[in-house]
Write a protein that holds these residues in place. Structure first.
Motif, PDB file in Angstrom:
ATOM      1  N   ALA A   1      63.209  23.982  24.985  1.00 52.70           N
ATOM      2  CA  ALA A   1      62.268  23.241  24.140  1.00 52.70           C
ATOM      3  C   ALA A   1      61.613  22.083  24.880  1.00 52.70           C
ATOM      4  CB  ALA A   1      62.984  22.730  22.887  1.00 52.70           C
ATOM      5  N   LEU A   2      62.300  21.523  25.874  1.00 58.45           N
ATOM      6  CA  LEU A   2      61.763  20.379  26.612  1.00 58.45           C
ATOM      7  C   LEU A   2      61.068  20.776  27.911  1.00 58.45           C
ATOM      8  CD1 LEU A   2      64.595  17.687  26.229  1.00 58.45           C
ATOM      9  CD2 LEU A   2      62.475  17.894  24.922  1.00 58.45           C
ATOM     10  N   ASP A   3      60.917  22.068  28.147  1.00 52.81           N
ATOM     11  CA  ASP A   3      60.364  22.512  29.424  1.00 52.81           C
ATOM     12  C   ASP A   3      58.987  21.904  29.708  1.00 52.81           C
ATOM     13  OD1 ASP A   3      62.608  23.953  29.884  1.00 52.81           O
ATOM     14  OD2 ASP A   3      61.715  25.934  29.614  1.00 52.81           O
ATOM     15  N   LEU A   4      58.093  21.931  28.728  1.00 53.05           N
ATOM     16  CA  LEU A   4      56.757  21.381  28.938  1.00 53.05           C
ATOM     17  C   LEU A   4      56.807  19.875  29.179  1.00 53.05           C
ATOM     18  CD1 LEU A   4      54.379  23.211  26.428  1.00 53.05           C
ATOM     19  CD2 LEU A   4      54.136  23.071  28.912  1.00 53.05           C
ATOM     20  N   ALA A   5      57.691  19.201  28.459  1.00 56.21           N
ATOM     21  CA  ALA A   5      57.817  17.756  28.630  1.00 56.21           C
ATOM     22  C   ALA A   5      58.333  17.423  30.027  1.00 56.21           C
ATOM     23  CB  ALA A   5      58.748  17.187  27.562  1.00 56.21           C
ATOM     24  N   LEU A   6      59.318  18.177  30.499  1.00 60.70           N
ATOM     25  CA  LEU A   6      59.854  17.932  31.836  1.00 60.70           C
ATOM     26  C   LEU A   6      58.813  18.256  32.913  1.00 60.70           C
ATOM     27  CD1 LEU A   6      63.463  19.367  31.411  1.00 60.70           C
ATOM     28  CD2 LEU A   6      62.676  17.015  31.102  1.00 60.70           C
ATOM     29  N   ALA A   7      58.044  19.307  32.676  1.00 61.01           N
ATOM     30  CA  ALA A   7      56.980  19.645  33.627  1.00 61.01           C
ATOM     31  C   ALA A   7      55.930  18.542  33.669  1.00 61.01           C
ATOM     32  CB  ALA A   7      56.331  20.977  33.250  1.00 61.01           C
ATOM     33  N   THR A   8      55.607  17.985  32.506  1.00 59.69           N
ATOM     34  CA  THR A   8      54.672  16.856  32.455  1.00 59.69           C
ATOM     35  C   THR A   8      55.257  15.657  33.193  1.00 59.69           C
ATOM     36  OG1 THR A   8      53.813  17.607  30.323  1.00 59.69           O
ATOM     37  CG2 THR A   8      53.351  15.331  30.931  1.00 59.69           C
ATOM     38  N   GLY A   9      56.560  15.429  33.004  1.00 61.79           N
ATOM     39  CA  GLY A   9      57.229  14.342  33.702  1.00 61.79           C
ATOM     40  C   GLY A   9      57.159  14.503  35.205  1.00 61.79           C
TER      41      GLY A   9
END
Length: 591
Positions: free
Chosen positions: A283-291
């Motif tokens: 679920a956090l994959d996109l957020a981590l990629a943005t990070g």
């Protein structure tokens, strides 16, 4: 048959899959008794067809227009009978962005307006914490939030708050249920009253401003926050939190965060995540990629209705460390404790609350530091009410949490609040950075001080209720040792001696003088075992889920040696599956 009625009947027969109701309508159609059909069946057809058109699904155990109307009518009658001055105090209603949420909020409002009850209907999308906040600020008789929180896209829900601004518990839950059953005949479906009635008031912006003022009062370092070099990424998980977190960051003095653009706008289809829950794998994959793309230090996340919170930290090696709900709970509890100590107030007047399936690390903190710790049943309806009870006893209760990433701060909202948790975390890591630390390094310091705690929570799938009952019956008659109604539980777990057993189904606790548990009984199966030996301890709770075909387990090991605890947890999981649950024999599924 007139053309309008014919059209309604045709649509009903096309949509309704209930053979009994279809047959009842069809008999009247075939008999040609149009008067009886019009008199007796038209109201049911109109309401039923509306529910089928606007359904998540049709049926008595599904969300649809008819169910919303019936639930609202029952709630209204119960509130009128049990809350003083309820018509003048009114109800607060809010909704998120889920399919039909706005319409169902309006239907809820119309049911109360039809009984001349004042309605504070929040206009536009709001996060769940704003409803209990508004109930308290407006001294309302109750509140309703239409949301499915972090559930899959096809779900929706109806969350009720009592006049104390906390989710309902007994006896009100049973009382409201009985009142719904006594008020099933729909009285109105006219949502236009939400625009025309003088009793329907819009205090949305006023409550939002009051909420942000109360939230900002929790800040203790606003003057320092603006200078932090920490970069934050935030995801609202296709939910409603983005504008709330933007304003909260501004109120706390932080520079703006970087949003996860793909998940920034509310979208009930949740196109980028299978389950819109920050806890779910991926679920956090996109957020981590943005990070990674912007070089962020921390990722913050709220679930779709913004009452839950999760976070991740970029480690020294560049890899992301995603914190568990219990790890965040320990970090928050430590920060709250430090702030409380700074006030000079006596520690014996400080209290914190956590659900019984959450980590025992806060319990260890309380034992060492001298404040009060209380555990309660799972769910913020119990956490919030426990906090209110402690307040009445003279305690300050600035924090409560449950391992499912729910956190409560301050006195204004006795419910979980993902926006507040986001700001408390941001301010915490900013202060740690000034001291040359990070959240993960500080967590290691807490382990060194209070002991190392590690959780391993999961579940077994079982769609057969008799099989579930048989599994728990065996645990209560271990080795055939039960006799004369007296249970016999396992005495060892992974080589450790079981030191305490609590059974909240039968009402037994081996650790109390009268063997009666301090916690209320559970409606399902719920067993907790404590075991220890060789410098390590284990707490294992296994319970049935009230909403899913699962036997859940919550496992935590603690000790001074992290490697020893890690090995122990693996042995416990294997023994639980192979010997206690007999997973293969009973056909239990595992994630």
């Amino acid at each position: 048959m007139d053309a309008e009625l014919q059209k309604l009947v045709d649509e009903w027969l096309r949509l309704d899959k209930n053979e009994e109701t279809r047959a009842e309508v069809q008999v009247l159609v075939d008999s040609g008794d149009m008067g009886e059909l019009d008199r007796r069946m038209r109201p049911r057809i109109e309401f039923g067809t509306a529910g089928l058109r606007g359904r998540m699904e049709a049926g008595w155990n599904r969300m649809n227009d008819l169910i919303i109307i019936q639930a609202s009518q029952g709630l209204c009658e119960y509130v009128l009978a049990n809350v003083k001055d309820a018509p003048e105090r009114g109800i607060v209603i809010g909704h998120d962005h889920r399919h039909h949420s706005e319409h169902w909020a309006q239907l809820t409002a119309s049911a109360f307006l039809a009984r001349d009850v004042k309605v504070y209907l929040h206009r536009g999308l709001v996060h769940t914490p704003l409803v209990p906040f508004s109930v308290k600020r407006l001294n309302a008789a109750c509140g309703v939030m239409i949301t499915a929180s972090h559930n899959p896209k096809n779900d929706n829900g109806y969350k009720v708050y009592w006049e104390n601004a906390v989710q309902i518990i007994a006896p009100h839950d049973k009382g409201i249920s009985a009142s719904i059953k006594a008020n099933l005949e729909p009285k109105t479906w006219d949502v236009s009253t939400t625009s025309s009635s003088p009793l329907c008031l819009d205090r949305t912006e006023e409550m939002k401003q009051a909420y942000f003022e109360a939230l900002a009062s929790l800040s203790t370092a606003k003057s320092l926050n603006a200078s932090t070099p920490i970069k934050f990424v935030n995801t609202s998980m296709h939910g409603v939190s983005h504008p709330f977190v933007v304003e909260a960051f501004r109120r706390f003095g932080f520079e703006p965060f970087t949003p996860v653009v793909e998940q920034q706008v509310p979208d009930p289809e949740f196109p980028t995540v299978k389950f819109p829950n920050p806890e779910e794998h991926g679920a956090l994959d996109l957020a981590l990629a943005t990070g990674d793309r912007v070089g962020a230090n921390y990722v913050l996340a709220q679930d779709p209705d913004a009452d839950r919170f999760s976070a991740a930290e970029r480690g020294p090696d560049g890899k992301w460390i995603t914190f568990t709900g219990d790890q965040l709970g320990a970090l928050f509890a430590s920060a709250v404790l430090d702030k409380y100590k700074a006030t000079g107030k006596p520690l014996d007047k400080l209290a914190m609350v956590a659900s019984t399936v959450s980590s025992k690390m806060v319990e260890a903190m309380a034992a060492q530091e001298g404040f009060k710790f209380v555990e309660c049943l799972t769910g913020f309806k119990f956490i919030g009410n426990t906090a209110l009870g402690l307040e009445r006893e003279g305690y300050d209760v600035p924090f409560g949490y449950e391992e499912a990433i729910g956190y409560m701060f301050g006195r204004e909202i006795r419910d979980k609040d993902g926006v507040a948790a986001s700001m408390m975390f941001a301010e915490l890591v900013a202060s740690l950075h000034r001291a040359g630390k990070s959240a993960s390094s500080h967590l290691q310091e807490l382990y060194a001080r209070y002991g190392y705690f590690q959780t391993r929570n999961s579940y077994f799938l079982c769609t057969s209720p008799p099989t579930v009952d048989a599994i728990f019956a065996r645990l209560r008659n271990w080795g055939g040792g039960g006799a004369a109604g007296r249970p016999a539980y396992p005495r060892a777990l992974a080589g450790l001696a079981v030191t305490r057993v609590r059974d909240l189904t039968l009402g037994f606790d081996s650790g109390t003088r009268d063997h009666a548990p301090a916690l209320p009984l559970s409606s399902g199966h719920m067993l907790t075992f404590r075991a220890e030996g060789a410098g390590v301890r284990v707490v294992l709770t296994t319970r049935t889920s009230g909403t899913e075909p699962k036997i859940k387990y919550y496992l935590e090991g603690s000790g001074r040696d992290a490697a020893q605890v890690e090995q122990l947890l693996g042995r416990v999981v294997n023994e639980l599956a192979d010997e206690w649950m007999e997973a293969e024999k009973n056909g239990l599924g595992r994630p």
